[in-house]
Design a protein around this motif. Structure first.
Motif, PDB file in Angstrom:
ATOM      1  N   LYS A 169      -8.375  -1.241   1.540  1.00  0.00           N
ATOM      2  CA  LYS A 169      -8.772  -1.216   2.951  1.00  0.00           C
ATOM      3  C   LYS A 169      -7.615  -0.683   3.805  1.00  0.00           C
ATOM      4  CE  LYS A 169     -11.069  -4.729   5.353  1.00  0.00           C
ATOM      5  NZ  LYS A 169     -11.061  -6.054   5.990  1.00  0.00           N
ATOM      6  N   PHE A 170      -7.959   0.232   4.701  1.00  0.00           N
ATOM      7  CA  PHE A 170      -6.977   0.755   5.638  1.00  0.00           C
ATOM      8  C   PHE A 170      -7.409   0.352   7.042  1.00  0.00           C
ATOM      9  CE2 PHE A 170      -6.562   3.073   1.792  1.00  0.00           C
ATOM     10  CZ  PHE A 170      -5.197   3.252   1.648  1.00  0.00           C
ATOM     11  N   GLU A 171      -6.701  -0.629   7.568  1.00  0.00           N
ATOM     12  CA  GLU A 171      -7.020  -1.169   8.888  1.00  0.00           C
ATOM     13  C   GLU A 171      -6.208  -0.363   9.900  1.00  0.00           C
ATOM     14  OE1 GLU A 171      -8.361  -4.828   9.002  1.00  0.00           O
ATOM     15  OE2 GLU A 171      -8.842  -4.297  11.079  1.00  0.00           O
ATOM     16  N   LEU A 172      -6.907   0.481  10.657  1.00  0.00           N
ATOM     17  CA  LEU A 172      -6.211   1.350  11.603  1.00  0.00           C
ATOM     18  C   LEU A 172      -6.153   0.684  12.972  1.00  0.00           C
ATOM     19  CD1 LEU A 172      -7.961   4.723  10.635  1.00  0.00           C
ATOM     20  CD2 LEU A 172      -5.940   3.683   9.597  1.00  0.00           C
ATOM     21  N   LYS A 173      -4.977   0.710  13.574  1.00  0.00           N
ATOM     22  CA  LYS A 173      -4.869   0.177  14.944  1.00  0.00           C
ATOM     23  C   LYS A 173      -4.036   1.126  15.789  1.00  0.00           C
ATOM     24  CE  LYS A 173      -0.764  -2.662  14.339  1.00  0.00           C
ATOM     25  NZ  LYS A 173      -0.096  -3.901  14.644  1.00  0.00           N
ATOM     26  N   GLY A 174      -4.076   0.917  17.096  1.00  0.00           N
ATOM     27  CA  GLY A 174      -3.305   1.766  17.996  1.00  0.00           C
ATOM     28  C   GLY A 174      -3.952   3.120  18.196  1.00  0.00           C
ATOM     29  N   LYS A 175      -3.183   4.033  18.772  1.00  0.00           N
ATOM     30  CA  LYS A 175      -3.721   5.318  19.189  1.00  0.00           C
ATOM     31  C   LYS A 175      -2.729   6.415  18.810  1.00  0.00           C
ATOM     32  CE  LYS A 175      -5.648   7.276  23.330  1.00  0.00           C
ATOM     33  NZ  LYS A 175      -5.537   7.422  24.744  1.00  0.00           N
ATOM     34  N   ASP A 220      -1.775  14.230   9.941  1.00  0.00           N
ATOM     35  CA  ASP A 220      -0.541  13.438   9.894  1.00  0.00           C
ATOM     36  C   ASP A 220      -0.818  12.050   9.327  1.00  0.00           C
ATOM     37  OD1 ASP A 220       1.336  15.324  11.304  1.00  0.00           O
ATOM     38  OD2 ASP A 220      -0.152  15.075  12.888  1.00  0.00           O
ATOM     39  N   VAL A 221      -1.978  11.494   9.717  1.00  0.00           N
ATOM     40  CA  VAL A 221      -2.312  10.132   9.274  1.00  0.00           C
ATOM     41  C   VAL A 221      -2.532  10.102   7.765  1.00  0.00           C
ATOM     42  CG1 VAL A 221      -3.874   8.169   9.557  1.00  0.00           C
ATOM     43  CG2 VAL A 221      -3.436   9.690  11.501  1.00  0.00           C
ATOM     44  N   ILE A 222      -3.313  11.045   7.259  1.00  0.00           N
ATOM     45  CA  ILE A 222      -3.632  10.995   5.828  1.00  0.00           C
ATOM     46  C   ILE A 222      -2.402  11.368   4.992  1.00  0.00           C
ATOM     47  CG2 ILE A 222      -4.683  13.321   5.674  1.00  0.00           C
ATOM     48  CD1 ILE A 222      -5.827  10.088   3.829  1.00  0.00           C
ATOM     49  N   LEU A 223      -1.582  12.304   5.466  1.00  0.00           N
ATOM     50  CA  LEU A 223      -0.349  12.609   4.721  1.00  0.00           C
ATOM     51  C   LEU A 223       0.578  11.393   4.717  1.00  0.00           C
ATOM     52  CD1 LEU A 223       0.478  16.291   5.826  1.00  0.00           C
ATOM     53  CD2 LEU A 223      -0.377  15.534   3.598  1.00  0.00           C
ATOM     54  N   HIS A 224       0.644  10.710   5.850  1.00  0.00           N
ATOM     55  CA  HIS A 224       1.443   9.488   5.943  1.00  0.00           C
ATOM     56  C   HIS A 224       0.967   8.465   4.911  1.00  0.00           C
ATOM     57  CE1 HIS A 224       3.505   6.065   7.817  1.00  0.00           C
ATOM     58  NE2 HIS A 224       2.358   5.415   7.702  1.00  0.00           N
ATOM     59  N   MET A 238     -11.299   4.320  -0.728  1.00  0.00           N
ATOM     60  CA  MET A 238     -10.410   4.040   0.404  1.00  0.00           C
ATOM     61  C   MET A 238     -11.324   3.824   1.606  1.00  0.00           C
ATOM     62  SD  MET A 238      -7.661   7.129  -0.264  1.00  0.00           S
ATOM     63  CE  MET A 238      -6.417   6.702   0.965  1.00  0.00           C
ATOM     64  N   GLU A 239     -11.299   2.631   2.177  1.00  0.00           N
ATOM     65  CA  GLU A 239     -12.201   2.340   3.297  1.00  0.00           C
ATOM     66  C   GLU A 239     -11.395   2.215   4.594  1.00  0.00           C
ATOM     67  OE1 GLU A 239     -15.883   0.768   0.693  1.00  0.00           O
ATOM     68  OE2 GLU A 239     -15.370  -0.398   2.445  1.00  0.00           O
ATOM     69  N   PHE A 240     -11.780   3.014   5.573  1.00  0.00           N
ATOM     70  CA  PHE A 240     -11.048   3.075   6.843  1.00  0.00           C
ATOM     71  C   PHE A 240     -11.825   2.324   7.921  1.00  0.00           C
ATOM     72  CE2 PHE A 240      -9.932   6.855   4.390  1.00  0.00           C
ATOM     73  CZ  PHE A 240      -8.543   6.817   4.428  1.00  0.00           C
ATOM     74  N   VAL A 241     -11.186   1.336   8.489  1.00  0.00           N
ATOM     75  CA  VAL A 241     -11.833   0.503   9.505  1.00  0.00           C
ATOM     76  C   VAL A 241     -10.837   0.200  10.633  1.00  0.00           C
ATOM     77  CG1 VAL A 241     -13.338  -0.611   7.796  1.00  0.00           C
ATOM     78  CG2 VAL A 241     -11.127  -1.645   8.329  1.00  0.00           C
ATOM     79  N   GLY A 242     -11.309  -0.480  11.663  1.00  0.00           N
ATOM     80  CA  GLY A 242     -10.402  -1.010  12.681  1.00  0.00           C
ATOM     81  C   GLY A 242     -10.523  -0.351  14.044  1.00  0.00           C
ATOM     82  N   ASP A 243      -9.868  -0.962  15.017  1.00  0.00           N
ATOM     83  CA  ASP A 243      -9.932  -0.494  16.406  1.00  0.00           C
ATOM     84  C   ASP A 243      -9.384   0.917  16.570  1.00  0.00           C
ATOM     85  OD1 ASP A 243     -10.818  -2.998  16.908  1.00  0.00           O
ATOM     86  OD2 ASP A 243      -8.888  -3.763  17.670  1.00  0.00           O
ATOM     87  N   GLY A 244      -8.466   1.284  15.687  1.00  0.00           N
ATOM     88  CA  GLY A 244      -7.838   2.606  15.777  1.00  0.00           C
ATOM     89  C   GLY A 244      -8.818   3.758  15.599  1.00  0.00           C
ATOM     90  N   LEU A 245      -9.963   3.475  14.968  1.00  0.00           N
ATOM     91  CA  LEU A 245     -10.966   4.527  14.747  1.00  0.00           C
ATOM     92  C   LEU A 245     -11.372   5.185  16.059  1.00  0.00           C
ATOM     93  CD1 LEU A 245     -13.564   3.140  12.153  1.00  0.00           C
ATOM     94  CD2 LEU A 245     -11.623   4.635  11.767  1.00  0.00           C
ATOM     95  N   LYS A 263      -6.163  -4.308  -1.886  1.00  0.00           N
ATOM     96  CA  LYS A 263      -5.042  -4.399  -0.974  1.00  0.00           C
ATOM     97  C   LYS A 263      -5.482  -3.926   0.406  1.00  0.00           C
ATOM     98  CE  LYS A 263      -0.099  -3.585  -0.961  1.00  0.00           C
ATOM     99  NZ  LYS A 263       1.066  -2.995  -1.552  1.00  0.00           N
ATOM    100  N   THR A 264      -4.900  -4.503   1.438  1.00  0.00           N
ATOM    101  CA  THR A 264      -5.173  -4.048   2.798  1.00  0.00           C
ATOM    102  C   THR A 264      -3.893  -3.487   3.399  1.00  0.00           C
ATOM    103  OG1 THR A 264      -6.937  -5.657   3.142  1.00  0.00           O
ATOM    104  CG2 THR A 264      -5.914  -4.754   5.115  1.00  0.00           C
ATOM    105  N   TYR A 265      -3.980  -2.263   3.900  1.00  0.00           N
ATOM    106  CA  TYR A 265      -2.844  -1.643   4.582  1.00  0.00           C
ATOM    107  C   TYR A 265      -3.153  -1.596   6.067  1.00  0.00           C
ATOM    108  CZ  TYR A 265      -1.552   0.140  -0.067  1.00  0.00           C
ATOM    109  OH  TYR A 265      -1.221   0.259  -1.393  1.00  0.00           O
ATOM    110  N   VAL A 266      -2.228  -2.088   6.878  1.00  0.00           N
ATOM    111  CA  VAL A 266      -2.399  -1.974   8.325  1.00  0.00           C
ATOM    112  C   VAL A 266      -1.593  -0.763   8.779  1.00  0.00           C
ATOM    113  CG1 VAL A 266      -2.049  -3.086  10.564  1.00  0.00           C
ATOM    114  CG2 VAL A 266      -2.726  -4.456   8.567  1.00  0.00           C
ATOM    115  N   ILE A 267      -2.287   0.199   9.378  1.00  0.00           N
ATOM    116  CA  ILE A 267      -1.637   1.443   9.802  1.00  0.00           C
ATOM    117  C   ILE A 267      -1.662   1.504  11.328  1.00  0.00           C
ATOM    118  CG2 ILE A 267      -1.683   3.975   9.655  1.00  0.00           C
ATOM    119  CD1 ILE A 267      -1.419   2.873   6.862  1.00  0.00           C
TER     120      ILE A 267
END
Lengths: 164, 420
Positions: free
Chosen positions: B162-168, B177-181, B196-203, B259-263
């Protein structure tokens, strides 16, 4: 399924672009593909590989493009088995679908050296190193995959109705 | 134990209430895709299966994009084989020169994929459509042939990260840049066999182009698929492009993730992948002067209108460095036309870049920008393997359209801020 062959060894992340460069993808002729197999990382491969040889590699073997030309080129070059620490998933599927034998074993891939003679007994999941005397156990394929392999690949499985 | 988004789509398409990671399932397909390189091998296999007709002429699509317009006689023969097959089978969605675009930009644009679909394509970047909330994955030609014949494919149900995206995102930073990161963080086999599942407020700050670019490169982390949670941006995109109703699958609250990654999107800088793996990432502030000879802006990863807009805004009124060849490739005919109407193409040409018809061409070292010995390219493409764009001793640096455009102006790998 049993085979014996001499080992040709490579490292980690061997990608499908080096297994068969895209500049040769304007053909799907098996022999022509085999003549360029591995040439961007090993110019000597095509000339030194012998029928029955075994390829051994590191992590993530076959990563990158979905080109089925990659396992086709390896198989057509005479390689009877690929042993790697791990395989990229599309390469893994493609190998099963075209009938190239592959085995995942980090332990064996580490220990086996270039030029070793290996006898593989895939039904019982045993790799025997004739050169060093070592044995390595590997996980046999799940039943679903075995059905495809026993039928000679996916094409034959569909043709004879064992998958529909 | 709950299911992930991917597991729910697979369960629904296998006619099962529930699946779990590791289970083998036979899945009904909504679309089967091939291109001019992989389809000929699939067509041969299809004939060997003894099948007369494809399972559904609306659900098989072929796109002539890799070596088309035909780069040589053999490529011409391969396209002819696809054309003849699609003609004989009366395939509705056959895209040849004039209608075609780079497949993974074209199919969403044509509305051929909607949320909730299960799609296979004989092209590794088929994972792109995960941006729409579909299960979509690359396979080989034999799987494609099987898909064309019976409309099904077998899968081992994947576990997930899980990729929990936050911020802007900051200005001039984009999905690339995000995916290379992320690939730099988890490695080229960091998601091997997994989704790879992308979720979160950052979407909310990611455009559909950003998401398509990110899902596109899930394969570069070894993933089976990348998938985004469906939100209003997805719904608006699907509604604009397709008449079909999307089906939205949400992960269960108790779905299991390895695993959950907070990005934090606001922390991501201009990210460049150095030769010869997409995981060799650095940010532009970590590198010295690296002179380049070629820039490629295009591909299924970054050839969309938003990408061309970003590049044009940076290149507007400037000149490509003298020793640099800059090649811009709009990904589809529609994007090409729109970029022309908006003046982007004029900007590129006045700047000293060339604009090509849609093609995968240079990305895989086919044609339209092959590198010589020792040359370096900054490319918005997706792979920087040995020899990928030409000579085995050439080098590819993967970057965003923003970095590629700036680099074309300075002649070295550069952040956009250097030229603005």
């Amino acid at each position: 399924m049993k085979m014996t062959g001499t080992v040709i060894k490579y490292g980690d992340n061997v990608d499908t672009d080096v297994i068969i460069p895209a500049r040769y993808l304007n053909t799907s002729d098996h022999k022509e593909l085999a003549s360029h197999c591995m040439e961007d990382i090993d110019k000597t491969f095509a000339s030194r590989v012998k029928e029955g040889d075994i390829m051994v590699a590191g992590w993530n073997f076959g990563c990158g493009s979905s080109r089925e030309h990659a396992p086709i080129a390896i198989k057509a070059s005479g390689i009877s088995l690929v042993i790697a620490k791990s395989f990229a998933r599309i390469f893994y599927r493609n190998s099963i679908n075209i009938g190239l034998a592959i085995v995942e074993s980090p332990e064996a891939a580490d220990a086996i050296a270039e030029g070793n003679i290996i006898t593989a007994d895939l039904d019982n999941g045993i790799l025997h190193n004739e050169t060093t005397g070592q044995d390595y156990t590997v996980e046999p394929f799940p039943a679903f995959i075995q059905t495809i392999i026993e039928n000679g690949g996916l094409v034959e499985s569909i043709k004879n109705g064992s998958i529909a | 134990m709950g299911m992930t988004m991917t597991q729910k789509i697979l369960a629904a398409h296998a006619g099962l209430d529930k699946v779990e990671a590791g289970q083998l399932v036979l899945v009904d397909l909504d679309l089967v895709l091939g291109n001019d390189i992989t389809s000929p091998v699939a067509i041969k296999a299809f004939h060997q299966m003894g099948k007369e007709a494809v399972f559904d002429k609306e659900k098989v699509t072929m796109v002539m994009d890799h070596f088309a317009p035909n780069k040589d006689i053999k490529a011409a023969q391969q396209c002819m084989m696809c054309r003849d097959f699609c003609g004989a089978q009366d395939i509705t969605h056959f895209y040849d020169v004039g209608q075609m675009g780079i497949e993974h930009a074209l199919l969403p644009e044509k509305g051929l994929v909607v949320s909730g679909d299960a799609v296979i394509g004989a092209d590794s970047h088929t994972c792109t459509y995960g941006a729409l909330g579909a299960f979509s994955t690359g396979v080989g030609s034999t799987d494609m042939a099987c898909g064309m014949a019976i409309g099904k494919a077998w899968f081992k149900v994947p576990s997930a990260l899980k990729f929990e995206l936050k911020g802007k995102l900051r200005p001039y930073i984009s999905g690339k840049d995000v995916i290379l990161h992320i690939i730099g963080k988890i490695g080229v086999d960091g998601a091997l066999y997994k989704s790879m599942e992308f979720v979160g407020d950052g979407l909310a700050s990611l455009t559909m182009a950003d998401r398509l670019c990110m899902a596109n490169m899930a394969i570069e982390a070894g993933a089976k698929n990348g998938i985004f949670a469906v939100d209003d941006i997805t719904r608006a995109y699907v509604k604009e492009h397709s008449d079909r109703e999307p089906v939205v699958y949400e992960a269960d609250a108790d779905a299991v993730y390895g695993k959950t990654y907070v990005i934090d999107l606001s922390e991501i800088g201009h990210t460049v992948a150095f030769p010869h793996l997409p995981e060799n990432t650095k940010t532009t502030d970590e590198i010295g002067d690296i002179p380049i000879q070629q820039v490629v802006i295009g591909s299924c990863t970054n050839g969309r209108l938003e990408d061309l807009k970003a590049a044009a805004e940076i290149m507007q009124g400037k000149k490509v460095a003298k020793h640099v060849r800059c090649i811009v490739i709009p990904a589809t005919q529609k994007i090409y036309l729109e970029a022309m109407e908006r003046g982007y193409l004029k900007t590129f040409i006045e700047c000293g870049a060339v604009v090509s018809t849609p093609t995968c061409g240079p990305c895989l070292g086919g044609y339209m920008g092959i590198l010589a010995e020792g040359e370096r390219a900054v490319a918005t493409t997706n792979r920087n393997f040995v020899g990928r764009m030409g000579h085995v001793d050439s080098e590819i640096y993967l970057a965003s359209p923003e970095v590629a455009a700036a680099s074309a102006i300075t002649g070295k790998i550069s952040a956009p801020e250097e030229v603005l």
